[in-house]
Design an enzyme around this catalytic site. Structure first.
Site, PDB file in Angstrom:
ATOM      1  N   ALA A  66       0.170  30.686  -1.218  1.00  0.00           N
ATOM      2  CA  ALA A  66      -0.491  31.804  -0.552  1.00  0.00           C
ATOM      3  C   ALA A  66       0.227  32.067   0.764  1.00  0.00           C
ATOM      4  O   ALA A  66       0.895  31.182   1.313  1.00  0.00           O
ATOM      5  CB  ALA A  66      -1.956  31.463  -0.307  1.00  0.00           C
ATOM      6  N   GLY A 108      -0.653  27.817  -4.003  1.00  0.00           N
ATOM      7  CA  GLY A 108      -1.113  28.897  -4.870  1.00  0.00           C
ATOM      8  C   GLY A 108      -0.071  29.283  -5.913  1.00  0.00           C
ATOM      9  O   GLY A 108      -0.428  29.828  -6.964  1.00  0.00           O
ATOM     10  N   GLU A 111      -0.728  26.933  -8.630  1.00  0.00           N
ATOM     11  CA  GLU A 111      -2.025  27.311  -9.206  1.00  0.00           C
ATOM     12  C   GLU A 111      -1.879  28.567 -10.070  1.00  0.00           C
ATOM     13  O   GLU A 111      -2.502  28.680 -11.121  1.00  0.00           O
ATOM     14  CB  GLU A 111      -3.048  27.526  -8.088  1.00  0.00           C
ATOM     15  CG  GLU A 111      -3.429  26.208  -7.415  1.00  0.00           C
ATOM     16  CD  GLU A 111      -4.263  26.410  -6.166  1.00  0.00           C
ATOM     17  OE1 GLU A 111      -3.854  27.185  -5.282  1.00  0.00           O
ATOM     18  OE2 GLU A 111      -5.332  25.787  -6.064  1.00  0.00           O
ATOM     19  N   GLU A 131      -1.013  21.938   0.380  1.00  0.00           N
ATOM     20  CA  GLU A 131      -2.045  22.474   1.289  1.00  0.00           C
ATOM     21  C   GLU A 131      -2.453  21.458   2.349  1.00  0.00           C
ATOM     22  O   GLU A 131      -2.742  21.805   3.485  1.00  0.00           O
ATOM     23  CB  GLU A 131      -3.283  22.914   0.496  1.00  0.00           C
ATOM     24  CG  GLU A 131      -3.088  24.158  -0.359  1.00  0.00           C
ATOM     25  CD  GLU A 131      -2.595  23.848  -1.766  1.00  0.00           C
ATOM     26  OE1 GLU A 131      -2.071  22.739  -2.007  1.00  0.00           O
ATOM     27  OE2 GLU A 131      -2.727  24.738  -2.631  1.00  0.00           O
TER      28      GLU A 131
HETATM   29  N1  DAK Z   1       3.635  31.902   3.264  1.00  0.00           N
HETATM   30  C1  DAK Z   1       4.300  32.769   4.071  1.00  0.00           C
HETATM   31  N2  DAK Z   1       5.627  32.770   4.228  1.00  0.00           N
HETATM   32  C2  DAK Z   1       6.330  31.854   3.547  1.00  0.00           C
HETATM   33  C3  DAK Z   1       5.718  30.909   2.688  1.00  0.00           C
HETATM   34  C4  DAK Z   1       4.300  30.967   2.559  1.00  0.00           C
HETATM   35  N3  DAK Z   1       3.612  30.166   1.741  1.00  0.00           N
HETATM   36  N4  DAK Z   1       6.675  30.135   2.167  1.00  0.00           N
HETATM   37  C5  DAK Z   1       7.844  30.577   2.661  1.00  0.00           C
HETATM   38  N5  DAK Z   1       7.638  31.611   3.498  1.00  0.00           N
HETATM   39  C6  DAK Z   1       8.627  32.385   4.233  1.00  0.00           C
HETATM   40  C7  DAK Z   1       9.153  31.627   5.452  1.00  0.00           C
HETATM   41  O1  DAK Z   1       8.265  31.769   6.535  1.00  0.00           O
HETATM   42  C8  DAK Z   1      10.474  32.308   5.665  1.00  0.00           C
HETATM   43  O2  DAK Z   1      10.244  33.542   6.278  1.00  0.00           O
HETATM   44  P1  DAK Z   1      11.211  34.083   7.499  1.00  0.00           P
HETATM   45  O3  DAK Z   1      11.122  33.018   8.539  1.00  0.00           O
HETATM   46  O4  DAK Z   1      12.565  34.138   6.856  1.00  0.00           O
HETATM   47  O5  DAK Z   1      10.655  35.401   7.880  1.00  0.00           O
HETATM   48  C9  DAK Z   1      10.945  32.591   4.261  1.00  0.00           C
HETATM   49  O6  DAK Z   1       9.783  32.585   3.447  1.00  0.00           O
HETATM   50  C10 DAK Z   1      11.896  31.531   3.718  1.00  0.00           C
HETATM   51  O7  DAK Z   1      11.261  30.278   3.838  1.00  0.00           O
HETATM   52  P2  DAK Z   1      11.938  29.011   4.578  1.00  0.00           P
HETATM   53  O8  DAK Z   1      12.885  29.469   5.631  1.00  0.00           O
HETATM   54  O9  DAK Z   1      10.847  28.104   4.976  1.00  0.00           O
HETATM   55  O10 DAK Z   1      12.778  28.404   3.354  1.00  0.00           O
HETATM   56  P3  DAK Z   1      13.206  26.889   3.156  1.00  0.00           P
HETATM   57  O11 DAK Z   1      14.154  26.915   2.007  1.00  0.00           O
HETATM   58  O12 DAK Z   1      13.667  26.276   4.445  1.00  0.00           O
HETATM   59  O13 DAK Z   1      11.890  26.107   2.734  1.00  0.00           O
HETATM   60  C11 DAK Z   1       9.813  25.812   1.464  1.00  0.00           C
HETATM   61  C12 DAK Z   1      11.267  26.398   1.503  1.00  0.00           C
HETATM   62  C13 DAK Z   1       9.160  26.313   0.195  1.00  0.00           C
HETATM   63  C14 DAK Z   1       9.905  24.278   1.406  1.00  0.00           C
HETATM   64  C15 DAK Z   1       9.072  26.259   2.746  1.00  0.00           C
HETATM   65  O14 DAK Z   1       9.183  27.674   2.870  1.00  0.00           O
HETATM   66  C16 DAK Z   1       7.610  25.914   2.694  1.00  0.00           C
HETATM   67  O15 DAK Z   1       7.222  24.765   2.915  1.00  0.00           O
HETATM   68  N6  DAK Z   1       6.762  26.937   2.462  1.00  0.00           N
HETATM   69  C17 DAK Z   1       5.324  26.795   2.500  1.00  0.00           C
HETATM   70  C18 DAK Z   1       4.813  26.083   1.271  1.00  0.00           C
HETATM   71  C19 DAK Z   1       3.330  25.886   1.323  1.00  0.00           C
HETATM   72  O16 DAK Z   1       2.801  25.190   2.236  1.00  0.00           O
HETATM   73  N7  DAK Z   1       2.589  26.466   0.377  1.00  0.00           N
HETATM   74  C20 DAK Z   1       1.151  26.315   0.302  1.00  0.00           C
HETATM   75  C21 DAK Z   1       0.470  27.401   1.102  1.00  0.00           C
HETATM   76  S1  DAK Z   1      -1.287  27.217   1.029  1.00  0.00           S
HETATM   77  C22 DAK Z   1      -7.054  31.017  -2.382  1.00  0.00           C
HETATM   78  C23 DAK Z   1      -6.045  31.061  -3.315  1.00  0.00           C
HETATM   79  C24 DAK Z   1      -4.892  30.320  -3.135  1.00  0.00           C
HETATM   80  C25 DAK Z   1      -4.743  29.549  -2.004  1.00  0.00           C
HETATM   81  C26 DAK Z   1      -5.752  29.482  -1.085  1.00  0.00           C
HETATM   82  C27 DAK Z   1      -6.932  30.221  -1.260  1.00  0.00           C
HETATM   83  N8  DAK Z   1      -8.257  31.785  -2.530  1.00  0.00           N
HETATM   84  C28 DAK Z   1      -8.388  32.504  -3.805  1.00  0.00           C
HETATM   85  C29 DAK Z   1      -9.113  32.079  -1.497  1.00  0.00           C
HETATM   86  C30 DAK Z   1      -3.470  28.828  -1.813  1.00  0.00           C
HETATM   87  C31 DAK Z   1      -3.122  28.256  -0.663  1.00  0.00           C
HETATM   88  C32 DAK Z   1      -1.716  27.895  -0.476  1.00  0.00           C
HETATM   89  O17 DAK Z   1      -0.868  28.120  -1.322  1.00  0.00           O
END
Ligand code: DAK
Length: 257
Positions: A66, A108, A111, A131
């Site tokens: 997400a 997400g 998921e 998360e």
């Molecule tokens: N959200 C927003 N931006 C993201 C992102 C994310 N999840 N993942 C990556 N990006 C963006 C980065 O901010 C970056 O943007 P700029 O800085 O270039 O503007 C760009 O994508 C490239 O990412 P990185 O520079 O970080 O790339 P790397 O290769 O260095 O790293 C990575 C890749 C996948 C390891 C890293 O980006 C990362 O850790 N990303 C976050 C992963 C994460 O924590 N995902 C879980 C998020 S929480 C719900 C439904 C679903 C959910 C919740 C509620 N309801 C129905 C209510 C789900 C929650 C989640 O998924």
């Protein structure tokens, strides 16, 4: 809200739905998930489409979760009311969906892949529920679908540490159907989709319904449900065609009737 995040390519009888936000690793904001749900519903209602492939643009990510930027300022009420409807709409799609995963399927993203019915992954795919690293937990079914798929202990490990696993580990754990060479995930998923699309559509739909019921109802109820759906297929022309073709040593042509 103008449509901007999802591409749909029809190659009847299959369709490919692509999350097209590669500069943000296909992060799933609310508008994107709503747009995706709308396209999936349209394809679900279209008799010419028999199987849907869901993928992410680029080879770096299926979806990295997400959108954290969007979520960072959300209130508890936003999260409780805003986000779930679109996910529920995706959960209710009746046609088979195959997720084609290249790169990250995190949070997400994983998921969403688990909302599909089969998962084809590139060898560079990475799966995880990170998360907890953000101080939150799965919100779109991760704890439940993972526990039912890979078991309690591996689910706990993924969700409590936020670690990523490789495509090979995900395959060994039963989360992935096929691992294919890097970059081949979409082509291989499409091959599988064409195979599914050849089958009798009512049978495919009832199979999806019955298998998903196995996650929700006690065994006796599930067996009864299967029995009813099985019998119902004898009301279709495709059942007659399938059996006629077998006996005539021919290939069946299923019409979805
Ligand atoms: N959200 C927003 N931006 C993201 C992102 C994310 N999840 N993942 C990556 N990006 C963006 C980065 O901010 C970056 O943007 P700029 O800085 O270039 O503007 C760009 O994508 C490239 O990412 P990185 O520079 O970080 O790339 P790397 O290769 O260095 O790293 C990575 C890749 C996948 C390891 C890293 O980006 C990362 O850790 N990303 C976050 C992963 C994460 O924590 N995902 C879980 C998020 S929480 C719900 C439904 C679903 C959910 C919740 C509620 N309801 C129905 C209510 C789900 C929650 C989640 O998924």
């Amino acid at each position: 809200m103008p449509e901007q995040y999802i591409l749909v390519e029809r190659e009847d009888p299959i369709a490919v739905v692509t999350i097209n936000r590669p500069d943000k690793l296909n992060a799933l904001n609310w508008a994107l998930v709503a747009e995706m749900a709308g396209h999936l519903e349209t394809l679900d209602a279209d008799d010419a489409i028999r199987c849907i492939v869901l993928t992410g643009a680029g080879n770096k990510a299926f979806a990295a979760g997400a959108d954290i930027a969007e979520m960072s300022s959300a209130s508890a009420i936003d999260m409780a009311t805003g986000g779930f409807e679109s996910w529920d709409r995706i959960r209710r799609i009746k046609k088979p969906i195959i997720a084609a995963v290249g790169g990250y399927a995190l949070g997400g993203g994983n998921e969403l892949a688990m909302h599909a019915d089969m998962i084809v992954a590139s060898e560079n795919a990475k799966f995880g529920q990170p998360e907890i690293l953000l101080g939150i937990m799965c919100g779109a079914g991760g704890t439940q679908r993972l526990a039912r798929t890979i078991g309690k202990y591996r689910t706990m490990e993924l969700c409590l540490t936020g670690k990523q696993i490789t495509a090979q580990e995900a395959h060994d754990w039963g989360l992935v159907n096929q691992i294919v060479p890097a970059g081949q995930h979409l082509e291989e998923a499409k091959k599988l989709a064409r195979e599914v699309a050849k089958q009798a559509p009512h049978a495919a739909r009832f199979i999806k319904e019955a298998v998903l019921a196995a996650f929700e109802v006690p065994l006796q109820d599930g067996l009864m449900y299967e029995k009813r759906l099985f019998a119902l297929l004898f009301a279709t022309e495709d059942q007659k065609e399938g059996m006629r073709a077998f006996l005539a040593k021919e290939q069946p042509t299923f019409k979805g009737r």
